[in-house]
Design a protein around this motif. Structure first.
Motif, mmCIF file in Angstrom:
data_model
loop_
_atom_site.group_PDB
_atom_site.id
_atom_site.type_symbol
_atom_site.label_atom_id
_atom_site.label_comp_id
_atom_site.label_asym_id
_atom_site.label_seq_id
_atom_site.Cartn_x
_atom_site.Cartn_y
_atom_site.Cartn_z
ATOM 1 N N TRP A 56 0.947 -1.198 -0.042
ATOM 2 C CA TRP A 56 0.062 0.287 0.004
ATOM 3 C C TRP A 56 0.747 1.371 0.459
ATOM 4 O O TRP A 56 0.416 2.268 -0.728
ATOM 5 C CB TRP A 56 -0.982 0.149 1.477
ATOM 6 C CG TRP A 56 -2.132 -1.036 0.739
ATOM 7 C CD1 TRP A 56 -2.327 -1.929 1.469
ATOM 8 C CD2 TRP A 56 -3.370 -0.382 0.045
ATOM 9 N NE1 TRP A 56 -3.537 -2.638 0.922
ATOM 10 C CE2 TRP A 56 -4.137 -2.109 -0.005
ATOM 11 C CE3 TRP A 56 -3.957 0.080 -0.760
ATOM 12 C CZ2 TRP A 56 -5.048 -1.950 -0.827
ATOM 13 C CZ3 TRP A 56 -4.808 0.218 -2.157
ATOM 14 C CH2 TRP A 56 -5.759 -0.953 -1.482
ATOM 15 N N ILE A 57 1.789 1.257 0.301
ATOM 16 C CA ILE A 57 2.468 2.533 0.400
ATOM 17 C C ILE A 57 3.253 2.566 -0.415
ATOM 18 O O ILE A 57 3.374 3.539 -0.934
ATOM 19 C CB ILE A 57 3.565 2.299 2.489
ATOM 20 C CG1 ILE A 57 3.067 2.439 3.249
ATOM 21 C CG2 ILE A 57 4.678 3.730 1.964
ATOM 22 C CD1 ILE A 57 4.359 2.316 4.483
ATOM 23 N N GLN A 58 3.942 2.001 -1.534
ATOM 24 C CA GLN A 58 4.513 1.542 -2.194
ATOM 25 C C GLN A 58 3.166 2.031 -3.659
ATOM 26 O O GLN A 58 3.613 2.691 -4.551
ATOM 27 C CB GLN A 58 4.909 0.232 -2.755
ATOM 28 C CG GLN A 58 6.510 0.136 -2.238
ATOM 29 C CD GLN A 58 7.007 -1.162 -3.102
ATOM 30 O OE1 GLN A 58 6.111 -1.727 -3.322
ATOM 31 N NE2 GLN A 58 9.079 -1.173 -2.082
ATOM 32 N N TRP A 59 2.091 1.662 -3.489
ATOM 33 C CA TRP A 59 1.251 1.731 -4.373
ATOM 34 C C TRP A 59 0.467 3.153 -4.285
ATOM 35 O O TRP A 59 0.119 3.731 -5.240
ATOM 36 C CB TRP A 59 -0.285 0.681 -3.949
ATOM 37 C CG TRP A 59 -1.377 1.284 -4.709
ATOM 38 C CD1 TRP A 59 -3.203 1.660 -4.447
ATOM 39 C CD2 TRP A 59 -1.571 0.852 -6.158
ATOM 40 N NE1 TRP A 59 -3.625 1.864 -5.127
ATOM 41 C CE2 TRP A 59 -2.642 1.507 -6.483
ATOM 42 C CE3 TRP A 59 -0.526 0.106 -6.935
ATOM 43 C CZ2 TRP A 59 -3.362 0.921 -8.005
ATOM 44 C CZ3 TRP A 59 -1.200 -0.239 -7.765
ATOM 45 C CH2 TRP A 59 -2.532 -0.037 -8.612
ATOM 46 N N ILE A 60 0.716 4.258 -3.622
ATOM 47 C CA ILE A 60 0.112 5.923 -2.556
ATOM 48 C C ILE A 60 1.744 6.068 -4.843
ATOM 49 O O ILE A 60 0.890 7.107 -4.692
ATOM 50 C CB ILE A 60 0.462 5.923 -1.644
ATOM 51 C CG1 ILE A 60 -0.710 5.444 -0.809
ATOM 52 C CG2 ILE A 60 0.569 7.011 -1.672
ATOM 53 C CD1 ILE A 60 -1.000 5.611 0.957
ATOM 54 N N PRO A 61 2.587 6.344 -3.962
ATOM 55 C CA PRO A 61 3.192 7.272 -5.046
ATOM 56 C C PRO A 61 3.661 6.365 -6.388
ATOM 57 O O PRO A 61 3.550 7.352 -6.472
ATOM 58 C CB PRO A 61 5.302 7.175 -4.586
ATOM 59 C CG PRO A 61 4.435 6.151 -3.184
ATOM 60 C CD PRO A 61 3.770 5.694 -3.296
ATOM 61 N N PHE A 62 3.353 5.269 -6.817
ATOM 62 C CA PHE A 62 3.088 5.103 -7.668
ATOM 63 C C PHE A 62 1.344 5.480 -8.609
ATOM 64 O O PHE A 62 1.318 5.598 -9.844
ATOM 65 C CB PHE A 62 2.626 3.769 -7.862
ATOM 66 C CG PHE A 62 2.418 3.061 -9.463
ATOM 67 C CD1 PHE A 62 3.330 3.049 -10.463
ATOM 68 C CD2 PHE A 62 1.331 2.307 -9.888
ATOM 69 C CE1 PHE A 62 3.316 2.791 -12.135
ATOM 70 C CE2 PHE A 62 0.330 2.074 -10.799
ATOM 71 C CZ PHE A 62 1.871 2.385 -11.703
ATOM 72 N N ALA A 63 0.784 5.908 -7.645
ATOM 73 C CA ALA A 63 -0.493 6.246 -8.343
ATOM 74 C C ALA A 63 -0.619 7.541 -8.842
ATOM 75 O O ALA A 63 -1.004 8.254 -9.394
ATOM 76 C CB ALA A 63 -1.868 6.359 -7.505
ATOM 77 N N ILE A 64 0.099 8.316 -7.935
ATOM 78 C CA ILE A 64 0.080 9.523 -7.363
ATOM 79 C C ILE A 64 1.378 9.899 -8.557
ATOM 80 O O ILE A 64 1.188 10.672 -10.008
ATOM 81 C CB ILE A 64 1.223 10.426 -6.361
ATOM 82 C CG1 ILE A 64 0.798 10.134 -5.280
ATOM 83 C CG2 ILE A 64 1.904 11.483 -6.960
ATOM 84 C CD1 ILE A 64 0.871 10.585 -4.541
ATOM 85 N N LEU A 65 2.045 9.774 -9.215
ATOM 86 C CA LEU A 65 3.202 9.369 -10.503
ATOM 87 C C LEU A 65 2.652 9.042 -11.800
ATOM 88 O O LEU A 65 2.931 9.879 -12.552
ATOM 89 C CB LEU A 65 4.514 8.347 -10.509
ATOM 90 C CG LEU A 65 4.854 8.534 -10.958
ATOM 91 C CD1 LEU A 65 6.274 9.536 -11.682
ATOM 92 C CD2 LEU A 65 6.259 7.138 -11.515
ATOM 93 N N ALA A 66 1.576 8.494 -11.481
ATOM 94 C CA ALA A 66 0.941 8.273 -12.744
ATOM 95 C C ALA A 66 -0.158 9.111 -12.623
ATOM 96 O O ALA A 66 -0.628 9.389 -13.998
ATOM 97 C CB ALA A 66 -0.287 6.461 -12.462
ATOM 98 N N TRP A 67 -1.047 10.071 -11.664
ATOM 99 C CA TRP A 67 -1.660 10.918 -12.413
ATOM 100 C C TRP A 67 -1.345 11.851 -12.591
ATOM 101 O O TRP A 67 -1.407 12.568 -13.037
ATOM 102 C CB TRP A 67 -2.564 11.032 -10.030
ATOM 103 C CG TRP A 67 -3.730 12.308 -10.508
ATOM 104 C CD1 TRP A 67 -4.777 12.215 -11.090
ATOM 105 C CD2 TRP A 67 -2.896 13.657 -10.378
ATOM 106 N NE1 TRP A 67 -5.731 12.937 -11.133
ATOM 107 C CE2 TRP A 67 -4.096 14.255 -10.572
ATOM 108 C CE3 TRP A 67 -2.041 14.133 -10.584
ATOM 109 C CZ2 TRP A 67 -4.626 15.641 -10.591
ATOM 110 C CZ3 TRP A 67 -2.134 15.422 -9.336
ATOM 111 C CH2 TRP A 67 -3.219 16.206 -10.003
ATOM 112 N N VAL A 68 0.324 12.514 -12.415
ATOM 113 C CA VAL A 68 1.019 13.388 -12.566
ATOM 114 C C VAL A 68 1.002 13.358 -14.340
ATOM 115 O O VAL A 68 0.991 13.844 -14.595
ATOM 116 C CB VAL A 68 1.946 13.804 -11.794
ATOM 117 C CG1 VAL A 68 3.055 14.344 -12.551
ATOM 118 C CG2 VAL A 68 1.730 14.129 -10.569
#
Length: 156
Positions: A8-20
């Motif tokens: 879950w912690i790795q998933w959050i930066p990945f999601a932010i990076l995908a969104w940006v």
């Protein structure tokens, strides 16, 4: 540490990076790709137009060459006709000049004949005077005079 928490912690930066990336980077890349595709399409269309224009230009050149060939053939024909006319005119002039020379020669010959006749008349007159003188020196005798006149006739 728990593996689920790490995911879950790795998933959050990945999601932010995908969104940006989806919001800011992907539209720029898509726009650049679209522009590049448009430029390629325009280049292909320009190449097609150029090919069409080249074909029409080649047709125009062929038509111009055909017209030029026709014109040059006509000009050559006209030049040949003109040359033949010039030759005919030169022949006619030569014939006219020859006729003038012949006429002049005939006139000169006629003048020489007239001069010869005049000279002959002068000689005849001189002989007649000579004969008359010879007759007058001798005595008047018809037989002698007749003989002298026949000799004069033979001399003429």
């Amino acid at each position: 540490m728990n593996i689920n928490a790490t995911l879950w912690i790795q998933w959050i930066p990945f999601a932010i990076l995908a969104w940006v990336t989806a919001q800011f980077i992907w539209p720029v890349i898509a726009k650049a790709l679209d522009e590049r595709a448009a430029k390629i399409a325009d280049g292909l269309a320009a190449a097609d137009r150029a090919k069409t224009e080249l074909a029409s230009a080649n047709k125009a050149v062929e038509a111009q060459l055909a017209q030029t060939r026709t014109d040059s053939t006509k000009l050559l024909g006209d030049a040949e006709k003109r040359a033949a006319a010039i030759v005919e005119e030169a022949k006619k002039r030569a014939e006219d000049e020859a006729a003038k020379i012949v006429a002049q020669a005939k006139a000169d010959a006629d003048q020489q004949v007239v001069r010869a006749r005049e000279a002959l008349r002068e000689q005849v007159a001189a002989l007649a005077v000579k004969g008359a003188e010879a007759i007058l020196r001798k005595e008047v005798d018809a037989g002698v005079h007749a003989e002298l006149l026949t000799r004069l006739k033979q001399e003429l």
